[in-house]
Design a protein around this motif. Structure first.
Motif, PDB file in Angstrom:
ATOM      1  N   TYR A 162     -20.118  27.353 -53.659  1.00  0.00           N
ATOM      2  CA  TYR A 162     -19.675  27.848 -54.954  1.00  0.00           C
ATOM      3  C   TYR A 162     -19.724  26.742 -56.001  1.00  0.00           C
ATOM      4  O   TYR A 162     -20.191  26.954 -57.124  1.00  0.00           O
TER       5      TYR A 162
ATOM      6  N   LEU B 142     -15.769  32.797 -52.578  1.00  0.00           N
ATOM      7  CA  LEU B 142     -14.351  32.429 -52.564  1.00  0.00           C
ATOM      8  C   LEU B 142     -13.456  33.544 -52.052  1.00  0.00           C
ATOM      9  O   LEU B 142     -12.256  33.342 -51.875  1.00  0.00           O
ATOM     10  N   LYS B 143     -14.038  34.734 -51.838  1.00  0.00           N
ATOM     11  CA  LYS B 143     -13.259  35.907 -51.422  1.00  0.00           C
ATOM     12  C   LYS B 143     -12.175  36.240 -52.440  1.00  0.00           C
ATOM     13  O   LYS B 143     -11.082  36.692 -52.102  1.00  0.00           O
ATOM     14  N   VAL B 144     -12.498  35.988 -53.700  1.00  0.00           N
ATOM     15  CA  VAL B 144     -11.590  36.325 -54.802  1.00  0.00           C
ATOM     16  C   VAL B 144     -12.113  37.612 -55.439  1.00  0.00           C
ATOM     17  O   VAL B 144     -13.167  37.621 -56.067  1.00  0.00           O
ATOM     18  N   LYS B 145     -11.396  38.690 -55.231  1.00  0.00           N
ATOM     19  CA  LYS B 145     -11.824  39.979 -55.760  1.00  0.00           C
ATOM     20  C   LYS B 145     -11.201  40.197 -57.139  1.00  0.00           C
ATOM     21  O   LYS B 145      -9.985  40.268 -57.273  1.00  0.00           O
TER      22      LYS B 145
ATOM     23  N   ARG C 247     -18.528  27.654 -47.816  1.00  0.00           N
ATOM     24  CA  ARG C 247     -18.617  28.621 -48.917  1.00  0.00           C
ATOM     25  C   ARG C 247     -18.124  28.006 -50.217  1.00  0.00           C
ATOM     26  O   ARG C 247     -18.730  28.204 -51.282  1.00  0.00           O
ATOM     27  N   GLU C 248     -17.020  27.277 -50.146  1.00  0.00           N
ATOM     28  CA  GLU C 248     -16.483  26.651 -51.354  1.00  0.00           C
ATOM     29  C   GLU C 248     -17.433  25.577 -51.893  1.00  0.00           C
ATOM     30  O   GLU C 248     -17.595  25.445 -53.117  1.00  0.00           O
TER      31      GLU C 248
ATOM     32  N   ARG D 105     -15.206  28.560 -44.485  1.00  0.00           N
ATOM     33  CA  ARG D 105     -14.601  28.584 -45.821  1.00  0.00           C
ATOM     34  C   ARG D 105     -14.987  27.338 -46.614  1.00  0.00           C
ATOM     35  O   ARG D 105     -15.282  27.434 -47.815  1.00  0.00           O
TER      36      ARG D 105
ATOM     37  N   GLY E 101     -16.413  36.583 -55.557  1.00  0.00           N
ATOM     38  CA  GLY E 101     -16.090  37.491 -54.461  1.00  0.00           C
ATOM     39  C   GLY E 101     -16.822  37.141 -53.183  1.00  0.00           C
ATOM     40  O   GLY E 101     -16.257  37.220 -52.089  1.00  0.00           O
ATOM     41  N   ALA E 102     -18.082  36.728 -53.291  1.00  0.00           N
ATOM     42  CA  ALA E 102     -18.874  36.441 -52.096  1.00  0.00           C
ATOM     43  C   ALA E 102     -18.502  35.102 -51.470  1.00  0.00           C
ATOM     44  O   ALA E 102     -18.427  34.988 -50.241  1.00  0.00           O
TER      45      ALA E 102
END
Length: 439
Positions: free
Chosen positions: A35, A92-95, A31-32, A28, A89-90
């Protein structure tokens, strides 16, 4: 569709290290970081596009050319918005759902231009372009500084030899003037430097989490559907749920009438017809058949009363939830302790859904829980009616399996209610229903 959910149950923590120590190496965090790092070039490109096209379009508004230029700029912002939603989405997994599509009033380019310029979503994308650019610069600068300094200082014991070998000095120069200089070159200073780097490294994941939280809020608030559109879609979905539920209830009532009371009444009519034929030449048989018909009438009346009670019991209409829940609690095969604390009666619709929910949950306890005791609590907050049923059974209730709990969640969602199921294997099971308070 109205929100309904079950609480997320985390798997038992199998990590030996605490979260603070393993955070720098977690996927995580990386990924952040990705981003934030990719956000700056995207923000620069979006900002340059937006400022250029809006300035050009505004300058040309004195001619008709400015209108399509401005519309093209807004369309470009919407295209960047698609990229930003995909990136969030990819990484931060924020849909975030796509905003409402453009709806031209008719054919032709003029209708399309009007739809672009009148779309609130298009202008929200433009606001995102202007707001996100300074935030992306700030996030990138802060994140890259903490990340590079943290890892550089943490690994300093591994590479401090570079200074005496290639730079002609003992280590990192901490201070220097014409008279003296301070280098981080002895074991204590090297260790202290690594510890400072460790602090920076451990703080960086939480810094990234805070920065990307703001990014997520920007993407949700400016690049997704508007609240009004989301609410309209939710109400349309709820309306479909209500229609489907009503149709299912009508089919159930029809099936119960056809298979139950109607079939008994048909048999009763046939039996009375035969008794009428035997009345003169075989009165004893006729009397026996009338007696059997009398029993059928009692059974049919009981089935009709049960069916009516399942639709909307008279006790609920006459005396309210306290008496109605007391009645269904006595029918449960498990002893139930009932507590009702309501200042007034809610609206009939909320009363009916609350009664139905409690009835279904108590039936589940009777059929599946293997419990020895249950509690049913009903109370209200300033804005909600709360129903909670707890049992000491075997647990394992899952809305994802079967249709019972899922159907209850849909019924509650149709009135902006929520169903929460907490039922670990081995129990206890706690089901909480939250409905809007409407008195």
């Amino acid at each position: 569709m109205a929100t309904h959910y079950t609480p997320y149950r985390e798997e038992p923590d199998r990590h030996r290290l605490p979260a603070a120590l393993r955070a720098p190496l977690e996927a995580r965090t990386w990924r952040e970081l990705g981003y934030v790092l990719t956000g700056l070039p995207v923000a620069v490109a979006l900002f340059v596009w937006t400022v250029t096209m809006v300035s050009l379009g505004a300058g040309l508004l004195v001619t008709f050319v400015g209108v399509p230029v401005l519309a093209l700029g807004l369309v470009g912002c919407r295209g960047f918005g698609t990229l930003e939603r995909a990136r969030a989405g990819a990484l931060l997994k924020v849909k975030v759902a796509a905003p409402e599509p453009l709806r031209p009033g008719g054919p032709g380019p003029l209708s399309w231009l009007g739809a672009v310029l009148k779309s609130g979503s298009s202008w929200r994308h433009l606001v995102y372009a202007l707001v996100h650019f300074p935030w992306a610069v700030f996030s990138f600068s802060l994140a890259i500084s903490f990340w590079t300094y943290g890892w550089a200082l943490l690994t300093y014991p591994l590479w401090f030899w570079v200074f005496p070998m290639w730079a002609g000095q003992g280590g990192i120069q901490l201070y220097g003037d014409d008279h003296h200089s301070v280098y981080l070159d002895n074991p204590w200073e090297i260790t202290a430097t690594a510890l400072v780097g460790l602090v920076f490294t451990l703080l960086t994941p939480w810094l990234l989490r805070g920065l990307t939280t703001v990014d997520g809020l920007l993407v949700r608030g400016l690049l997704g559907p508007s609240r009004l559109t989301a609410r309209v879609e939710e109400l349309e979905s709820d309306r479909g749920v209500v229609v489907d539920t009503a149709a299912a209830d009508l089919r159930r009532i029809e099936r119960d009438l056809h298979d139950g009371a109607q079939a008994r009444l048909v048999n009763l009519a046939m039996g009375l017809g035969l008794a009428k034929e035997k009345l003169h030449h075989d009165p004893e048989t006729a009397a026996r058949m009338v007696e059997e018909a009398h029993g059928e009438v009692k059974t049919a009346l009981k089935e009709l009363r049960d069916l009516a009670r399942g639709i909307h019991p008279a006790i609920l209409t006459d005396r309210g939830l306290d008496a109605a829940l007391s009645h269904i609690a006595t029918r449960c095969t498990v002893p139930v302790t009932l507590t009702v604390d309501l200042p007034t009666r809610p609206t009939p619709a909320i009363e009916g859904i609350t009664y139905y929910t409690a009835s279904e949950l108590l039936q589940n306890i009777s059929k599946h829980s293997h419990a020895h005791h249950a509690t049913l609590d009903l109370w209200h907050t300033p804005h909600h009616l709360m129903l909670q049923i707890r049992d000491d059974g075997i647990g394992g209730a899952d809305p994802g399996r079967g249709t019972g709990l899922a159907g209850l969640a849909e019924r509650l969602g149709a009135v902006d209610g929520v169903l929460v199921v907490d039922s670990p294997p081995g129990g206890p099971t706690v089901v909480t229903a939250e409905l809007p308070w409407r008195a």
